[in-house]
Enzyme design. Structure first.
Site, PDB file in Angstrom:
ATOM      1  N   HIS A   3       0.952  -1.284  -0.113  1.00 26.66           N
ATOM      2  CA  HIS A   3      -0.135   0.123   0.022  1.00 26.66           C
ATOM      3  C   HIS A   3       1.021   1.164  -0.028  1.00 26.66           C
ATOM      4  O   HIS A   3       2.025   1.207   0.660  1.00 26.66           O
ATOM      5  CB  HIS A   3      -0.855  -0.102   1.356  1.00 26.66           C
TER       6      HIS A   3
ATOM      7  N   ASP B 218       3.069  -4.759   8.286  1.00 28.63           N
ATOM      8  CA  ASP B 218       1.877  -3.922   8.190  1.00 28.63           C
ATOM      9  C   ASP B 218       0.643  -4.917   7.928  1.00 28.63           C
ATOM     10  O   ASP B 218       0.372  -5.705   7.122  1.00 28.63           O
ATOM     11  CB  ASP B 218       1.813  -3.427   6.593  1.00 28.63           C
TER      12      ASP B 218
ATOM     13  N   GLN C 297      -4.517  -5.532   6.886  1.00 26.16           N
ATOM     14  CA  GLN C 297      -5.369  -6.459   6.428  1.00 26.16           C
ATOM     15  C   GLN C 297      -5.289  -7.731   7.030  1.00 26.16           C
ATOM     16  O   GLN C 297      -6.149  -8.804   6.583  1.00 26.16           O
ATOM     17  CB  GLN C 297      -5.244  -6.715   4.858  1.00 26.16           C
TER      18      GLN C 297
ATOM     19  N   LYS D 237     -10.489  -1.245  10.261  1.00 22.65           N
ATOM     20  CA  LYS D 237     -10.584  -2.730   9.523  1.00 22.65           C
ATOM     21  C   LYS D 237     -10.834  -3.747  10.359  1.00 22.65           C
ATOM     22  O   LYS D 237     -10.839  -5.201  10.000  1.00 22.65           O
ATOM     23  CB  LYS D 237      -9.304  -2.764   8.681  1.00 22.65           C
TER      24      LYS D 237
ATOM     25  N   CYS E 200      -4.712   2.194  -3.794  1.00 21.59           N
ATOM     26  CA  CYS E 200      -3.294   2.626  -3.249  1.00 21.59           C
ATOM     27  C   CYS E 200      -2.119   1.884  -3.331  1.00 21.59           C
ATOM     28  O   CYS E 200      -1.217   1.871  -2.314  1.00 21.59           O
ATOM     29  CB  CYS E 200      -3.588   3.231  -1.649  1.00 21.59           C
TER      30      CYS E 200
HETATM   31  N1  PMP Z   1      -1.809  -0.941   4.486  1.00 19.67           N
HETATM   32  C1  PMP Z   1      -2.896  -1.725   3.979  1.00 19.67           C
HETATM   33  C2  PMP Z   1      -2.424  -2.889   3.498  1.00 19.67           C
HETATM   34  C3  PMP Z   1      -4.099  -1.142   3.870  1.00 19.67           C
HETATM   35  O1  PMP Z   1      -4.992  -1.780   3.186  1.00 19.67           O
HETATM   36  C4  PMP Z   1      -4.282   0.292   4.361  1.00 19.67           C
HETATM   37  C5  PMP Z   1      -5.804   0.420   4.144  1.00 19.67           C
HETATM   38  N2  PMP Z   1      -6.532   0.514   2.929  1.00 19.67           N
HETATM   39  C6  PMP Z   1      -3.082   0.921   4.936  1.00 19.67           C
HETATM   40  C7  PMP Z   1      -1.998   0.265   4.861  1.00 19.67           C
HETATM   41  C8  PMP Z   1      -3.722   2.055   5.429  1.00 19.67           C
HETATM   42  O2  PMP Z   1      -4.561   2.330   6.634  1.00 19.67           O
HETATM   43  P1  PMP Z   1      -5.381   3.422   7.234  1.00 19.67           P
HETATM   44  O3  PMP Z   1      -5.743   4.281   6.221  1.00 19.67           O
HETATM   45  O4  PMP Z   1      -6.055   2.884   7.981  1.00 19.67           O
HETATM   46  O5  PMP Z   1      -3.975   4.117   7.876  1.00 19.67           O
END
Ligand code: PMP
Length: 406
Positions: free
Chosen positions: A122, A199, A202, A225, A364
């Site tokens: 991401h 990270d 997910q 999430k 993203c």
């Molecule tokens: N890493 C991953 C794998 C994600 O799916 C996301 C959210 N889509 C993020 C980081 C960022 O999370 P947040 O926007 O809640 O900070």
């Protein structure tokens, strides 16, 4: 076995309609829905004991502090951290990674060093590292992935050298669903003295997380999430590493003593929690963790796997012009795909007209999309409360869209 009707009844939004159709919510990778207990916890805090924390001045402050710290303890148990002080509250995954990049990263990365991520990250696990790398004259390198969407482990091994200071990897990909072999990555990275950040955006609600068994140096995730509120999350770190790290933001709460001659900093976790925190959302986060614990993460994951397998099989069999992006055999419940000659936005809009919420676009993960030569995909991501009937409806809608585009 989970009683799905009972579980669904805990989520008021699932009984609503969108565009004249019952809501089918398949955008759980972006954020999942909230049970009544989480929603109630927010208003109960504001109605009954709204107060600042850690001031200990009066009964309401004590009650708020207790509830706030209880979430930390629940999260400590949830990821099996040795001490609750190792759970640092953040705004979410993005802030957790930025915190580590700006403290550990700034203190430990030098010119010529390398930071390794995967091609499937991401943006929030790419950009903070690029920013610190640029400042320091270091390089961010990405582990290549196979067509199936798995990291090529031998390539990762070849990248390892004493220049590598940080390996920062996504546990489960939001765009492909792939679950990465983080245990093996951590073991290899530690052999060359690098620290590893996982990270867990997910993974936290879907996979068992034991930070001690993983031996990761940092683990970050987002509450939203995990059936919890937005703008909330946490960073876990190894105690000695967190203790050695300089603070992130300066302000109240994070200090021991301040004078114009200099300031000393508070102990963990407060050293990293400057300012009045997000108290209501922290308190409500506990209810989200309790929800997961109540149904059992293994039961939740098993249900989500059944939904993923069912949807994958149906998509392959009934929509032959669809191509799945991310075909690893080890996935969380993310079904990312394209359909020949139909733009992903058009598919998303037409599904929305039928009350079916999916995500379209690059998720993203632009470097990942570039790896596949794509602008974006359609992503259906399932949660425990989704049903097989909803998947049937989704597949029928896709078939109709394919027919319309002729
Ligand atoms: N890493 C991953 C794998 C994600 O799916 C996301 C959210 N889509 C993020 C980081 C960022 O999370 P947040 O926007 O809640 O900070």
């Amino acid at each position: 076995m989970i009683d799905i009707e009972q579980l669904r009844s805990e989520f008021p939004i699932l009984a609503t309609e969108v565009n004249g159709h019952p809501l089918t919510y398949f955008d759980n990778g972006a954020t999942n829905q909230k049970p009544q207990s989480v929603i109630d916890a927010l208003s109960e805090y504001y109605k009954g004991y709204n107060s600042n924390v850690h001031r200990g001045a009066h009964s309401l402050a004590d009650k708020a502090t207790q509830a706030f710290e209880q979430t930390r303890e629940l999260l400590q148990q949830f990821v099996n951290a040795p001490k609750s002080e190792q759970i640092i509250f953040t705004k979410g995954t993005t802030e957790g990674i930025n915190l580590v990049a700006n403290t550990y990263g700034r203190a430990n990365i030098q010119a010529g060093d390398e930071i390794i991520v995967t091609t499937m990250e991401h943006h929030s696990n790419i950009v903070p590292w690029q920013m610190i790398a640029q400042e320091k004259g270091a390089t961010v390198r990405n582990i290549p992935i196979s067509d199936e969407g798995e990291i090529i482990f031998e390539e990762f091994e070849k990248m390892l050298s004493d220049k590598v200071k940080i390996v920062s990897v996504v546990h489960a990909s939001n765009a492909l669903g792939t679950v990465n072999p983080v245990e093996k990555i951590i073991e290899k990275a530690h052999e060359i003295g690098a620290v590893v950040l996982v990270d867990g955006a997910q993974s936290a609600a879907h996979l068992p997380i034991d930070v001690q068994a993983l031996d990761c140096d940092f683990f970050v995730t987002s509450a939203h999430k995990m059936f919890g509120p937005t703008g909330m999350g946490f960073l876990y770190g190894k105690e000695e590493i967190l203790n050695d790290m300089p603070p992130f933001m300066g302000g109240g709460e994070m200090i021991k003593e301040v004078s114009f001659d200099g300031t000393t900093f508070n102990t963990l976790p407060y050293k990293f929690e400057a300012g009045t925190p997000n108290i209501a959302d922290t308190v409500a986060y506990a209810k989200a963790v309790e929800f997961i614990n109540r149904y059992g993460k293994e039961n939740i994951a098993a249900r989500e796997k059944e939904l993923l397998d069912y949807a994958t099989k149906k998509l392959i069999e009934e929509v032959p012009t669809a191509k799945i992006i991310g075909t690893s055999s080890n996935k969380v419940s993310v079904l990312s795909f394209i359909i020949d000659n139909i733009h992903n936005y058009d598919i998303g809009m037409m599904l929305d007209a039928r009350g079916i919420a999916v995500r379209t676009g690059h998720h993203c993960t632009q470097p990942l999309m570039a790896r596949y030569g794509l602008e974006g995909t359609v992503r259906a991501s399932f949660s425990v409360y989704n049903t097989f009937e909803e998947i049937d409806k989704f597949i029928e809608a896709l078939k109709r869209i394919v027919k319309m585009f002729g």
